[in-house]
Design an enzyme around this catalytic site. Sequence first.
Site, PDB file in Angstrom:
ATOM      1  N   ASP A   1      -0.115  67.057  47.372  1.00 42.88           N
ATOM      2  CA  ASP A   1      -0.208  66.422  48.006  1.00 42.88           C
ATOM      3  C   ASP A   1      -1.192  65.874  47.651  1.00 42.88           C
ATOM      4  OD1 ASP A   1       0.392  63.990  49.886  1.00 42.88           O
ATOM      5  OD2 ASP A   1       0.256  64.996  51.850  1.00 42.88           O
TER       6      ASP A   1
ATOM      7  N   GLY B   1      -4.566  57.516  60.142  1.00 41.69           N
ATOM      8  CA  GLY B   1      -6.002  56.571  59.664  1.00 41.69           C
ATOM      9  C   GLY B   1      -6.978  57.449  60.076  1.00 41.69           C
TER      10      GLY B   1
ATOM     11  N   SER C   1      -3.520  66.570  54.244  1.00 42.19           N
ATOM     12  CA  SER C   1      -2.204  66.008  54.221  1.00 42.19           C
ATOM     13  C   SER C   1      -1.902  64.868  55.497  1.00 42.19           C
ATOM     14  CB  SER C   1      -1.558  67.128  54.038  1.00 42.19           C
ATOM     15  OG  SER C   1      -0.209  67.128  53.610  1.00 42.19           O
TER      16      SER C   1
ATOM     17  N   HIS D   1       0.618  61.527  49.260  1.00 45.39           N
ATOM     18  CA  HIS D   1       1.241  60.665  49.830  1.00 45.39           C
ATOM     19  C   HIS D   1       1.284  59.162  49.366  1.00 45.39           C
ATOM     20  CE1 HIS D   1      -0.780  61.767  53.347  1.00 45.39           C
ATOM     21  NE2 HIS D   1      -0.475  60.701  52.814  1.00 45.39           N
TER      22      HIS D   1
ATOM     23  N   SER E   1      -5.633  60.102  57.392  1.00 43.19           N
ATOM     24  CA  SER E   1      -4.958  60.806  56.248  1.00 43.19           C
ATOM     25  C   SER E   1      -5.561  60.571  55.103  1.00 43.19           C
ATOM     26  CB  SER E   1      -3.550  59.822  55.932  1.00 43.19           C
ATOM     27  OG  SER E   1      -3.182  60.787  55.032  1.00 43.19           O
TER      28      SER E   1
END
Length: 452
Positions: A236, A317, A334, A206, A319
């Site tokens: 993802d 922050g 994710s 993403h 991910s």
Amino acid sequence: MRHARRRIVRRAARLAAVGGLLLGGTMVTRAVASEPPGPSAAPGTLARAASGAGAALVARLGGDRTAGHWVDADGRPVVAVTDGSTAEAVRRAGATAKVVRHSMTELRSAAATLRSAPRVPGTAWALDYRSNEVVVRGDRTVSGADWSRLTGVAEGIGGFVRMERTEGVFTTRLNGAEPILSTAGRCSAGFNVTDGTSDFILTAGHCGPTGSVWFGDGKGDRQIGRTVAGSFPGDDFSLVEYAGGRAGDAADVVAVGGGKGVRITGTGEPAVGQRVFRSGSTSGLREGRVTALDATVNYPEGTVTGLIETDVCAEPGDSGGPMFSEGVALGVTSGGSGDCAKGGTTFFQPLPEAMAALGVRLVVSGRDGAAAGTSAPPATGAAGAGASAAGASAPVTGAGGTPLLARLTDRRNVGPGLLVVAGSLVALVATRWIRTEQDRKAYRRQYSATWN
């Protein structure tokens, strides 16, 4: 002269006894006050062995007779079974059996029915092996009408679907560990991988579409690479090819802050109940346990399936950051809900699935096909909290010897410490008694000489 020597010997004995008391007391108090060593402190990989044993039994016995496996608090494999004969087969194999009502086939059928229902953003579900249920969660953005409709679907499936409302919002938590920047936003590096020709960063899908250009150094003034492949939603994960083609030195080290790092030795599949660690630039190094597998999350941007559910906290922050355990890479962050002040749920894209889909393998120094010895500017390679540059030099945990304080804090030292204390007390009493006897004899000799 003889009396002087005796005094020296007595003083040395007393000092040794006092030293023994201090040492024994330290061993006992430190060992009692300290927590027992965690699973990752053990030289062996007990969780991985237990997980492998449980997975092998489930694969051999089949989904109609089993309902998943997990690792208990003592690190032993537990397999959920649906009948007594299967339970006996599990026990003969050396694992613990738990008889449950619903098989894995039934649990997966329930999850498939939920996936076929109208999509409701802000919901998620996962297979809870230990409770033998499918747990459906809805965050605070889910309306009462949508929650009521989804509850109706769950009731139609059966009594083994549990509905829960949760605080917070299920988000993809864009931003990340060691920052990499693009026009799509700020994200993080996960692990360094290679196809044998070029090296890449494997991160969350993403973070940005194919073609996104990424920059590093926290200022956006040095190009790191470009996204060349990925999948989101559905999965993802994405692949960022290094601009120079190489990840650089120490590409197999995940930095965890404070100048320390963990060397990644391979990839693996997690087990429910396993202790895991996650690294990110916002909240640093955090730990928790795997709570469920094959989770589905309906993010506002789309639905992602096959995720790892954990109780490790995460914040915006974090991910794309790496999740690992005992040096084994497990997944990349994710999304989830909650924060590290109150706790929450965090989901991870499994790493083996992503690497298989992308046709890459993990960069591991000193092994065949690894990008060892290559050089590149410090970048955001296999990355952790605050210092995850691919070329960063970070001490690897577990590489050194055991410090003296760690030995003293071992719980196994309680017994020896008590023995040292007891021996020192005996020595003190003995030296005191010997001195008293010697003083009494000396007084008698002096008294006899005076009255002779």
